[in-house]
Design an enzyme around this catalytic site. Structure first.
Site, PDB file in Angstrom:
ATOM      1  CG  HIS A 132      -2.031  -0.940   1.167  1.00 15.29           C
ATOM      2  ND1 HIS A 132      -1.951  -2.225   1.448  1.00 15.29           N
ATOM      3  CD2 HIS A 132      -3.242  -0.592   0.797  1.00 15.29           C
ATOM      4  CE1 HIS A 132      -3.253  -2.771   1.070  1.00 15.29           C
ATOM      5  NE2 HIS A 132      -3.989  -1.885   0.689  1.00 15.29           N
ATOM      6  CE  LYS A 136      -3.749  -0.600   4.824  1.00 11.87           C
ATOM      7  NZ  LYS A 136      -4.958   0.149   5.233  1.00 11.87           N
TER       8      LYS A 136
END
Length: 255
Positions: A132, A136
């Site tokens: 990600h 995140k």
């Protein structure tokens, strides 16, 4: 008649996306956008609360909404099976209310997770690599955790997978005995690979999210389902017809 929605975490990436989708929809009306400096009381009066905050905040948002008789759509990661079990007991006290928890609003991601659960019964060596964007906060991702839990459940009496050298930190975090490796890097939106090792073969089920627009259809699906939700529902897969039962029926009749 439109359904009124309050978005908590409205200033984040998912919050801004959800806010735009709701504002552009003829089905829903945005009545509150609550950011870090907002007060949860601003959600009162809404038909649905959409929580897209962070793991440390999400449970408080959901508890507040349920206590005030408002259905919730959760798009925040970090809801472990233990936290969900606690929530189920809380929601059971108000049977006319419901909470839907969606680890990933991408239809493609949900399908990939379902395929992985199906494949897990045929392989004893399984690992997950998920990536990600660098900002995140949590790892492993909610999607990876959900995928591992579903594969563990699908394996049933087959038991844990083969995961050697689990004492080494580089081997990843185990969820349902399945190692998960997390990347947090610039230039990535979201990606997950589930890798199955077999005798002389490797199967990889991969999904890439290329743009936030991948979440739009799932957000609308979740909001529609949240209107009449009862109890605790986990996963976008519970809101769509994957056709698995009909597929099994078709195979059994063709033999």
């Amino acid at each position: 008649m439109t359904t009124t929605v309050a978005v908590v975490g409205a200033t984040g990436k998912m919050g801004r996306l959800a806010t735009r989708i709701i504002e552009e929809s003829d089905e829903f009306e945005l009545v509150a956008t609550i950011g870090r400096s907002g007060d949860l009381s601003e959600m009162l009066g809404a038909d649905i609360v959409m929580d897209v905050t962070i793991p440390a905040v999400s449970q408080g948002v959901v508890d507040y909404a349920v206590a005030h008789g408002i259905n919730v759509l959760v798009g925040t990661s970090g809801w472990s099976s233990e936290r969900i079990a606690v929530l189920e007991r809380t929601v059971a006290a108000t049977p006319d209310r419901g909470v839907i928890i969606v680890p990933n609003f991408s239809i493609g991601s949900v399908l990939a997770t379902s395929f992985a659960a199906m494949a897990s019964r045929f392989f004893d060596s399984i690992e997950i690599i998920e990536a990600h964007h660098a900002s995140k906060i949590d790892s492993p991702s909610g999607t990876a955790v959900r995928t591992a839990e579903l594969m563990g459940a699908a394996r049933g009496e087959l038991g844990p997978v083969v995961a050697p050298h689990v004492d080494q930190r580089a081997r990843g975090q185990q969820v349902s005995s399945i190692p998960i490796h997390s990347l947090r890097m610039q230039g990535i939106v979201a990606k997950q690979e589930v890798i199955f090792g077999g005798n002389g073969e490797v199967l990889t089920i991969s999904h890439d999210t290329l743009a936030p627009s991948a979440y739009e259809a799932g957000i609308l699906l979740g909001l529609r389902a949240a209107r009449a939700a009862r109890g605790v529902v986990v996963g976008l897969d519970k809101l769509i017809d994957l056709g698995l039962d009909s597929g099994r029926a078709a195979r059994s009749t063709s033999v």
